[in-house]
Design a protein around this motif. Structure first.
Motif, PDB file in Angstrom:
ATOM      1  N   UNK A 134      92.128  10.644  67.498  1.00 24.78           N
ATOM      2  CA  UNK A 134      91.756  10.562  68.915  1.00 24.78           C
ATOM      3  C   UNK A 134      91.661  11.946  69.545  1.00 24.78           C
ATOM      4  N   UNK A 135      92.625  12.808  69.254  1.00 29.08           N
ATOM      5  CA  UNK A 135      92.621  14.163  69.825  1.00 29.08           C
ATOM      6  C   UNK A 135      91.427  14.961  69.303  1.00 29.08           C
ATOM      7  N   UNK A 136      91.160  14.857  68.004  1.00 29.20           N
ATOM      8  CA  UNK A 136      90.025  15.571  67.425  1.00 29.20           C
ATOM      9  C   UNK A 136      88.714  15.096  68.038  1.00 29.20           C
ATOM     10  N   UNK A 137      88.573  13.779  68.188  1.00 29.58           N
ATOM     11  CA  UNK A 137      87.350  13.233  68.780  1.00 29.58           C
ATOM     12  C   UNK A 137      87.181  13.718  70.216  1.00 29.58           C
ATOM     13  N   UNK A 138      88.273  13.800  70.957  1.00 32.53           N
ATOM     14  CA  UNK A 138      88.202  14.282  72.343  1.00 32.53           C
ATOM     15  C   UNK A 138      87.725  15.735  72.390  1.00 32.53           C
ATOM     16  N   UNK A 139      88.246  16.563  71.488  1.00 34.79           N
ATOM     17  CA  UNK A 139      87.839  17.973  71.446  1.00 34.79           C
ATOM     18  C   UNK A 139      86.352  18.095  71.083  1.00 34.79           C
TER      19      UNK A 139
END
Length: 210
Positions: A178-183
């Motif tokens: 989720x964090x990677x996708x947000x970045x």
């Protein structure tokens, strides 16, 4: 003199910015490839043949890496071509439109990854994982430690790992996704915004005439 300075400096600055697009997109390309390999690999705890099989998230990450790579190639093409006549201008406009479309497509892909990761993370609880599925995932986790003899024997059972430990690592993987996708989503949105700015510059003949 001031007008001449603006006419000369603006295209130079714009060309320099466009030339940096491939380098700017290296982070989401490499990051998407890493996440895709990590989640789609057979040794990933997220990948499983049970109901909770989300290895497809890794495959979609690989698709997003390809989309970012295409956008980087288009950025390189836009920076490498000069506008000397109407035909050149038309080709450059088409390249810019393709760049914008590619980044928009990337946004859709990354949003799908982000939403899925968050929804699964929120909905995951101890009741979501069957005992049989738990032991299979524990065997995947144990590949680096070789503490579970039953895994080597093909029984796919590893009681040495508790259910809380397996669920904890599953949640960590989904949070990382989720964090990677947000970045990567931030990169994609910035790319679309810059694409529209670039389109306006091309349409008003502010590139490469100097």
């Amino acid at each position: 003199m001031q007008s001449l300075r603006e006419v000369i400096s603006r295209p130079i600055v714009q060309r320099s910015t466009v030339a940096n697009i491939p380098a700017w997109l290296i982070v989401p390309i490499v990051g998407s490839l890493y996440m895709g390999y990590s989640l789609a690999s057979k040794t990933s705890i997220v990948a499983n043949q049970d109901f909770y099989s989300y290895s497809w998230i890794g495959n979609v990450y690989l698709i997003s890496a390809g989309a970012f790579f295409i956008a980087a190639l288009l950025g390189w093409h836009i920076a490498a071509t000069s506008v000397m006549n109407r035909a050149d201008k038309k080709r450059k406009q088409i390249s810019v439109v393709l760049f914008i479309f590619t980044m928009m497509l990337t946004i859709i892909i990354v949003v799908a990854i982000f939403v899925t990761s968050v929804v699964v993370l929120v909905s995951f609880d101890s009741k979501s994982l069957k005992e049989e599925d738990l032991y299979r995932r524990a065997c995947i986790l144990d590949l680096s430690f070789n503490n579970c003899s039953d895994c080597a024997e093909g029984n796919q059972s590893c009681p040495q790992w508790s259910k809380e430990q397996v669920l904890g690592i599953l949640r960590i993987n989904l949070k990382q996704s989720a964090i990677s996708a947000f970045i990567f989503l931030i990169y994609a949105f910035n790319g679309v915004g810059y694409g529209f700015v670039l389109r306006d510059h091309v349409s008003t003949n502010q590139i490469d005439y100097v």
